[in-house]
Scaffold this active site. Structure first.
Site, PDB file in Angstrom:
ATOM      1  N   GLU A   1      14.391 -15.639   0.359  1.00 49.58           N
ATOM      2  CA  GLU A   1      14.775 -16.754   1.236  1.00 49.58           C
ATOM      3  C   GLU A   1      13.710 -17.844   1.239  1.00 49.58           C
ATOM      4  OE1 GLU A   1      15.381 -15.598   5.286  1.00 49.58           O
ATOM      5  OE2 GLU A   1      16.601 -13.880   4.675  1.00 49.58           O
TER       6      GLU A   1
ATOM      7  N   ASP B   1       0.836  -1.194   0.000  1.00 49.35           N
ATOM      8  CA  ASP B   1       0.000   0.000   0.000  1.00 49.35           C
ATOM      9  C   ASP B   1       0.879   1.256   0.000  1.00 49.35           C
ATOM     10  OD1 ASP B   1      -2.761   1.052   0.377  1.00 49.35           O
ATOM     11  OD2 ASP B   1      -1.905   1.891   2.201  1.00 49.35           O
TER      12      ASP B   1
HETATM   13  C1  GLC Z   1      -4.156   3.090  -0.735  1.00 51.20           C
HETATM   14  C2  GLC Z   1      -5.394   2.243  -0.616  1.00 51.20           C
HETATM   15  C3  GLC Z   1      -6.531   3.111  -0.195  1.00 51.20           C
HETATM   16  C4  GLC Z   1      -6.199   3.716   1.147  1.00 51.20           C
HETATM   17  C5  GLC Z   1      -4.868   4.453   1.101  1.00 51.20           C
HETATM   18  C6  GLC Z   1      -4.350   4.741   2.476  1.00 51.20           C
HETATM   19  O1  GLC Z   1      -4.250   4.047  -1.732  1.00 51.20           O
HETATM   20  O2  GLC Z   1      -5.626   1.575  -1.814  1.00 51.20           O
HETATM   21  O3  GLC Z   1      -7.733   2.405  -0.130  1.00 51.20           O
HETATM   22  O4  GLC Z   1      -7.203   4.625   1.532  1.00 51.20           O
HETATM   23  O5  GLC Z   1      -3.875   3.682   0.478  1.00 51.20           O
HETATM   24  O6  GLC Z   1      -3.919   3.563   3.080  1.00 51.20           O
END
Ligand code: GLC
Length: 559
Positions: A274, A224
């Site tokens: 790993e 993310d």
């Molecule tokens: C990413 C995710 C989104 C979230 C953001 C903050 O863009 O896809 O859904 O709100 O990160 O974590």
């Protein structure tokens, strides 16, 4: 038939030589756990629900499943605010359920990719709670970005950064003695404080979290905000004249796509390697160009990165061709597969984007011309699945689901809506639970309603209503994925050979396979390239010519 090879058509590449890597041409299905299947009737999807529907995903023909976060979280941002990275939120089940899900998936030859959220935690994470409790000078504050405010009494935020969800990216805390105190950085909601990746404890913790889930047997991670984490030194104001500022789009952003983030990925890659079983990382990296995205997938870093430039492209032959070329060109030198994606949990579903006039971006709240949107969405899917590389499918797109554009305000949960980033909660519309059956509570999603209301028309879009129905969107996806598997070269390689085609039509050859996408609103005549394998609409063939209806894609084989 004249054939126009682009400069891209080339000899076998390292990518092709390494054809054994499952992920290079994998079709990966995104499950949004809240909205996939609810096993216990609380109106919220869960891991057990997902497990019960794995055979559906196997039959659909995907290779892997990416699960959006299911970790312990107060759900300020639907789970992208993690309080405990090693626990399952009770709303979704527990670790035993996660274990059972991974095992069952493997039994069915499906791989499981989990979401990792390293840019920020929840404000309910133990570290952050302690940082607040212990007050200024607490060593825990160094693991986040705490700063004194500007102004005479520290009443102004430390810099001018804004939250992606709207409002300032800083929130001032009340210190344990009740006085207004330091500020902390949150690029997203205030409930999502950013980690300070300069602090060694943060890196140690995430390396340990990686191992935890690798030991649980997951096949990879979707990272993310992979372009976040590292901030420019000194947290300079945006628009300042610092040389260290990097460009994002046309804006200068000192908090995204900083070069230092690549050191983190090089360390992570060593850990992943790993483990046996070709496990992978995929980056959610929003960068200004595909060329910058390619930096994330250099051989010693991550495996894939989402192609958001492709996601943002209109249904327009010229633009599509340009982004396909740019993508393949950018990925070739680093030897990473291209990826293709049309929808996810953060953008308006493509059936609704394509139902509206071009140029409105990826956050749209009008239904537009639904029939047109669906026709184009089906055509866009066949085009995407014909391109070399890996493709991502977002749950429900195989049913042709549109966004729900008329959700009542009181059911909305997206923090972007409440913080009014000019986005007006657009993300809830693509997160409505999916319909499995024609009838029943929440159309088979569960037995106890659904956390966002589903439109009545969704009965006819349900899995039940479309299964076995020739020409349904679900059967189109199933056929497309089956053909993709049967045609050994469809996802492989790193080039396409463009064919001459009428204006507004995209045509390319890949060995014995030919794909033609008519993006215009009129039917067009092209050569009939061979035997039709699949088409998103009715194709008529007369005397060696094919009449392709408006907004339709055709797959041929010349074999
Ligand atoms: C990413 C995710 C989104 C979230 C953001 C903050 O863009 O896809 O859904 O709100 O990160 O974590």
């Amino acid at each position: 038939m004249s054939q126009q090879h682009s400069a891209l058509a080339s000899a076998p590449t390292p990518a092709q030589a390494k054809r054994g890597d499952w992920w290079r041409d994998a079709v990966i299905y995104q499950v949004y756990p809240r909205s996939f299947a609810d096993s216990n009737g609380d109106g919220m999807g869960d891991l057990e629900g997902i497990r019960s529907r794995l055979p559906y995903l196997r039959d659909l023909g995907v290779d892997a499943v990416w699960l959006s976060p299911f970790y312990a979280s107060p759900q300020a941002d639907a789970g992208y605010d993690v309080a405990d990275y090693r626990a399952v939120d009770p709303m979704f089940g527990n670790l035993l359920d996660a274990d059972a899900l991974i095992r069952d998936a493997h039994e069915l030859s499906l791989r499981i990719i989990v979401d990792l959220v390293p840019n920020h935690s929840s404000d309910q994470h133990e570290w952050f709670k302690r940082a607040l409790r212990e007050g200024p000078g607490s060593p825990l504050r160094d693991r986040y970005h705490f700063r004194p405010g500007k102004g005479e009494h520290g009443e102004l935020p430390p810099n001018n950064w804004e939250s992606i969800f709207g409002g300032p990216a800083w929130t001032r805390v009340t210190e344990p003695d009740g006085t207004p105190g330091e500020w902390y950085l949150h690029l997203f909601a205030p409930e999502q404080p950013d980690f300070n990746w300069e602090h060694p404890a943060v890196g140690d913790e995430f390396r340990s979290i990686l191992r935890f889930w690798l030991d649980m047997g997951v096949d990879g991670f979707r990272i993310d905000v992979a372009h976040g984490m590292v901030k420019a030194e000194g947290l300079p104001d945006i628009g300042g004249d610092g040389d260290q500022l990097k460009l994002l789009g046309n804006d200068v952003m000192p908090f995204f796509d900083q070069d230092g983030v690549h050191d983190i990925y090089r360390q992570w890659r060593l850990i992943l390697d790993e483990y046996a079983g070709e496990r992978i990382f995929v980056a959610e990296a929003w960068t200004p160009t595909v060329a910058r995205t390619a930096n994330y997938v250099r051989p010693d870093e991550l495996h894939q990165a989402f192609n958001f430039q492709y996601l943002g492209t209109h249904w327009d032959a010229e633009e599509l061709r340009k982004v396909v070329d740019l993508t393949l060109e950018a990925m070739r030198p680093v030897g990473a597969p291209a990826t293709w994606v049309l929808s996810n949990h953060d953008v308006t579903r493509h059936a609704t984007r394509f139902a509206n006039p071009a140029g409105l971006g990826t956050q749209i709240r009008t239904a537009g011309d639904r029939a047109l949107g669906l026709r184009r969405a089906r055509a866009a899917t066949l085009l995407m699945l014909a391109l070399p590389g890996s493709a991502y499918i977002y749950q429900g797109e195989e049913l042709g689901l549109p966004d729900v554009v008329d959700l009542p305000d009181e059911v909305r949960q997206d923090p972007a809506y409440f913080r009014g980033a000019g986005q007006d909660g657009f993300r809830d519309g693509c997160r409505v639970p999916i319909p499995w059956t024609r009838e029943g509570s929440s159309y088979g999603f569960g037995t106890g309603g659904s956390w966002l209301p589903q439109p009545a028309e969704w009965a006819d879009l349900s899995v039940e209503a479309q299964t076995g129905v020739a020409g349904s969107t679900l059967e189109l996806y199933r056929w497309a994925l089956a053909v993709r598997r049967a045609e050994p070269d469809l996802g492989a390689g790193d080039s396409v050979a463009w064919l001459r085609a009428p204006e507004g039509v995209l045509a390319f050859r890949r060995g014995e396979f030919v794909c033609v996408a008519n993006t215009t609103g009129e039917s067009v005549t092209t050569p009939a390239y061979g035997r039709v394998l699949l088409a998103s609409g009715e194709v008529a063939e007369v005397d060696g010519d094919a009449k392709i209806p408006a907004d339709t894609t055709v797959w041929w084989t010349t074999a």
